[in-house]
Design an enzyme around this catalytic site. Structure first.
Site, PDB file in Angstrom:
ATOM      1  N   PHE A  16      29.616  45.309   8.589  1.00 20.14           N
ATOM      2  CA  PHE A  16      29.852  44.037   7.917  1.00 20.14           C
ATOM      3  C   PHE A  16      28.503  43.455   7.499  1.00 20.14           C
ATOM      4  O   PHE A  16      27.452  43.803   8.057  1.00 20.14           O
ATOM      5  CB  PHE A  16      30.567  43.065   8.871  1.00 20.14           C
ATOM      6  N   GLN A  48      30.014  27.299   3.562  1.00 22.89           N
ATOM      7  CA  GLN A  48      29.909  28.688   3.122  1.00 22.89           C
ATOM      8  C   GLN A  48      30.940  29.018   2.051  1.00 22.89           C
ATOM      9  O   GLN A  48      32.124  28.707   2.191  1.00 22.89           O
ATOM     10  CB  GLN A  48      30.119  29.637   4.307  1.00 22.89           C
ATOM     11  N   HIS A 101      32.519  32.219   0.566  1.00 22.51           N
ATOM     12  CA  HIS A 101      32.674  33.663   0.714  1.00 22.51           C
ATOM     13  C   HIS A 101      32.492  34.299  -0.656  1.00 22.51           C
ATOM     14  O   HIS A 101      33.046  33.814  -1.644  1.00 22.51           O
ATOM     15  CB  HIS A 101      34.062  33.980   1.270  1.00 22.51           C
ATOM     16  N   LEU A 109      41.338  34.972  -0.126  1.00 23.78           N
ATOM     17  CA  LEU A 109      40.255  35.802   0.400  1.00 23.78           C
ATOM     18  C   LEU A 109      40.450  37.281   0.116  1.00 23.78           C
ATOM     19  O   LEU A 109      41.551  37.819   0.224  1.00 23.78           O
ATOM     20  CB  LEU A 109      40.147  35.588   1.914  1.00 23.78           C
ATOM     21  N   GLU A 112      35.687  40.957   3.620  1.00 25.77           N
ATOM     22  CA  GLU A 112      34.387  41.635   3.565  1.00 25.77           C
ATOM     23  C   GLU A 112      34.480  43.081   4.022  1.00 25.77           C
ATOM     24  O   GLU A 112      33.603  43.891   3.730  1.00 25.77           O
ATOM     25  CB  GLU A 112      33.401  40.874   4.451  1.00 25.77           C
ATOM     26  N   ARG A 161      26.510  36.634   3.524  1.00 26.62           N
ATOM     27  CA  ARG A 161      27.423  36.119   2.507  1.00 26.62           C
ATOM     28  C   ARG A 161      26.767  35.179   1.509  1.00 26.62           C
ATOM     29  O   ARG A 161      27.102  35.195   0.319  1.00 26.62           O
ATOM     30  CB  ARG A 161      28.596  35.415   3.187  1.00 26.62           C
ATOM     31  N   HIS A 163      34.995  28.906   2.018  1.00 28.26           N
ATOM     32  CA  HIS A 163      35.580  29.674   3.117  1.00 28.26           C
ATOM     33  C   HIS A 163      35.376  29.061   4.497  1.00 28.26           C
ATOM     34  O   HIS A 163      36.253  29.145   5.351  1.00 28.26           O
ATOM     35  CB  HIS A 163      34.982  31.083   3.099  1.00 28.26           C
ATOM     36  N   ARG A 216      27.189  31.542   8.250  1.00 28.01           N
ATOM     37  CA  ARG A 216      27.847  32.370   9.273  1.00 28.01           C
ATOM     38  C   ARG A 216      27.939  33.816   8.824  1.00 28.01           C
ATOM     39  O   ARG A 216      28.287  34.101   7.682  1.00 28.01           O
ATOM     40  CB  ARG A 216      29.253  31.833   9.551  1.00 28.01           C
TER      41      ARG A 216
END
Length: 492
Positions: A121, A247, A249, A263, A266, A322, A390, A425
């Site tokens: 990730f 954030q 995404h 979404l 990821e 991200r 997100h 994050r």
């Protein structure tokens, strides 16, 4: 006179996502009579949107991983603005919380030797995300709910009442926290189906209400994410921090308009997916920040080799944190190199050794989502994606070890708590964050209750003020609702 229902508990948990359920489980295990208040239906938690996995340095895929590397990755991803103690506790305790879920019945994907599988990730140096296909959050909620039911069955066997020590209040909205002087003494709420008011008397309240995403038009968040917990905490005298850090995404759906913002996990990029602009270029190689250049590949060839030989190659820049990927996508669109509907292309076509069958096996939710909502078969066509709101890194300021806010008796865990993630994050850290600090919040609240000389009382003035406020809001909404006009005789 307005009729108000009253109930007394030791710990009240507001929110029934992963953090709330884990806090409630811990409070019940500590012997506390506990209520879970869910704004929505029980089980419809936004935690299910954390699809890719739960980050924990178990070293099942790469034995070089450990909590220190996870801690470093988390701090670096957050631009070193994280609360370091929260990041440390998270990195150390995340593996235990994942193994605990497995013990409770979570069905994780497995490696060839039978260990919990872990995937790559963004921002994580090693494969670190324990996963259940691309439906990990759903499995977490299922497992936690199953544990709640098991505890209720245990209580029924001992007391004859399933809800004697652990009760779920579904479709119940908290409008105010109640104070006895400067201490928490409960919460005021209404039940949406009936409209009746309920006072929950409790010396400890855990906020686990999630984020603020519905403040933005394009968001991956569900309707419940309206900042309720942040507001409740602030009105009760708690402090918020890092609220400027929201954030986006990098990969949300952009077409059709009815699903814009949903979404795209990821894990698509973690499983060899690549980003391309309208010229067919893998543009992320042009956006590697100086601080990350030593860790990321400088050519597509090296990036592709990394999946099979990570020890001798550097990771592809599609797996940057991200915030970096979202800014790069935005830059490409502004430069006129975006997709037809204002995003970029994300593709796994011909990227996996097992072909279309492996894509469907590893990304079942994404395959279904794009086929049903956009009529796109991701095994043969690229996806159009773009940034979507997100997660909010900011939240209630809490003590890292106990999850206690500055207001005595108030605790917070999960997205509503601030500090853990700094300014950004890392993907996968949210699920283990809510497990680690959900447990700590439930434990902290229980220990707080145990240490009290006497329970705080609920002042009638607090209840009256909360009632008047709720009625005023209801009246204001009614006044804004247009009344249909009666047809005149000439129109009949």
């Amino acid at each position: 006179m307005t009729e108000i229902e009253r109930h007394s508990y030791d710990v009240v948990v507001i929110g029934a996502g992963g953090a709330g359920l884990r806090a409630a489980i811990e409070a019940r295990l500590q012997g506390k009579r506990t209520a879970i208040i869910s704004k929505s239906l029980f089980g419809k938690a936004h935690t299910v949107m954390a699809e890719g996995g739960a980050a924990a340095a178990m070293g099942n895929v790469n034995p070089n991983d450990n909590w220190q590397v996870h801690f470093r990755d988390t701090m670096r991803g957050g631009k070193f603005l994280n609360n370091w103690r929260m990041a440390e506790l998270h990195a150390k305790e995340a593996p235990d919380r994942v193994w605990e879920l497995e013990h409770w019945g979570a069905l994780f994907d497995r490696t060839k030797d039978g260990k919990i599988s872990q995937r790559n990730f963004g921002g994580h140096e090693y494969p670190r995300l324990a996963h259940v296909g691309d439906r990990t959050g759903l499995e977490l909620i299922r497992t936690a709910q199953q544990k709640i039911v098991a505890l209720q069955q245990q209580d029924h066997a001992e007391t004859g009442d399933y809800e004697s020590n652990l009760k779920v209040w579904a479709e119940t909205t908290v409008t105010r926290l109640l104070l006895d002087g400067e201490r928490i003494c409960g919460a005021f709420a209404y039940v949406r189906e009936t409209g009746r008011f309920v006072v929950f008397e409790a010396p400890a309240v855990v906020l686990a209400t999630g984020g603020i995403g519905k403040a933005f038009k394009v968001t991956s968040n569900s309707w419940e994410y309206t900042g309720d917990g942040h507001s409740l905490a602030l009105l009760a005298g708690a402090t918020l921090l890092n609220m400027e850090f929201v954030q986006f995404h990098p990969t949300g759906m952009v077409w059709p308009p009815s699903v814009k913002g949903i979404l795209v996990t990821e894990s698509v990029r973690g499983d060899r997916g690549v980003l391309k602009n309208s010229d067919g270029e893998r543009f992320m190689f042009d956006y590697i920040p100086e601080v990350f250049k030593s860790q990321y590949a400088t050519s597509p060839e090296e990036g592709d080799r990394w999946y099979d030989d990570p020890d001798n190659n550097r990771r592809p820049p599609e797996l940057l944190p991200r915030d970096e990927v979202a800014r790069a996508i935005n830059s490409e669109v502004k430069a006129g190199r975006g997709s037809p509907h204002g995003g970029v292309f994300l593709t796994v076509v011909d990227r996996m050794p097992g072909g279309a069958a492996e894509i469907v096996r590893r990304l079942p939710s994404m395959h279904h989502q794009f086929k049903e909502l956009a009529d796109v078969d991701i095994t043969t066509e690229p996806m159009e994606v773009g940034p979507t709101c997100h997660y909010v890194m900011g939240g209630v300021e809490v003590d890292p070890d106990t999850a206690a806010a500055l207001v005595p008796g108030l605790f917070a865990a999960g997205e509503v708590a601030g500090g853990m993630h700094g300014s950004n994050r890392l993907g996968g850290n949210s699920l283990t964050d809510l497990l680690v600090f959900g447990r700590r919040a439930g434990l902290g609240a229980s220990e707080y209750v145990d240490a009290l000389d006497a329970r705080p009382a609920v002042p009638e003035t607090e209840v009256e003020a909360a009632t008047a406020e709720a009625l005023a809001r209801s009246s204001a909404r009614t006044a804004r609702t247009p009344t249909p006009s009666t047809p005149s005789s000439s129109r009949r």
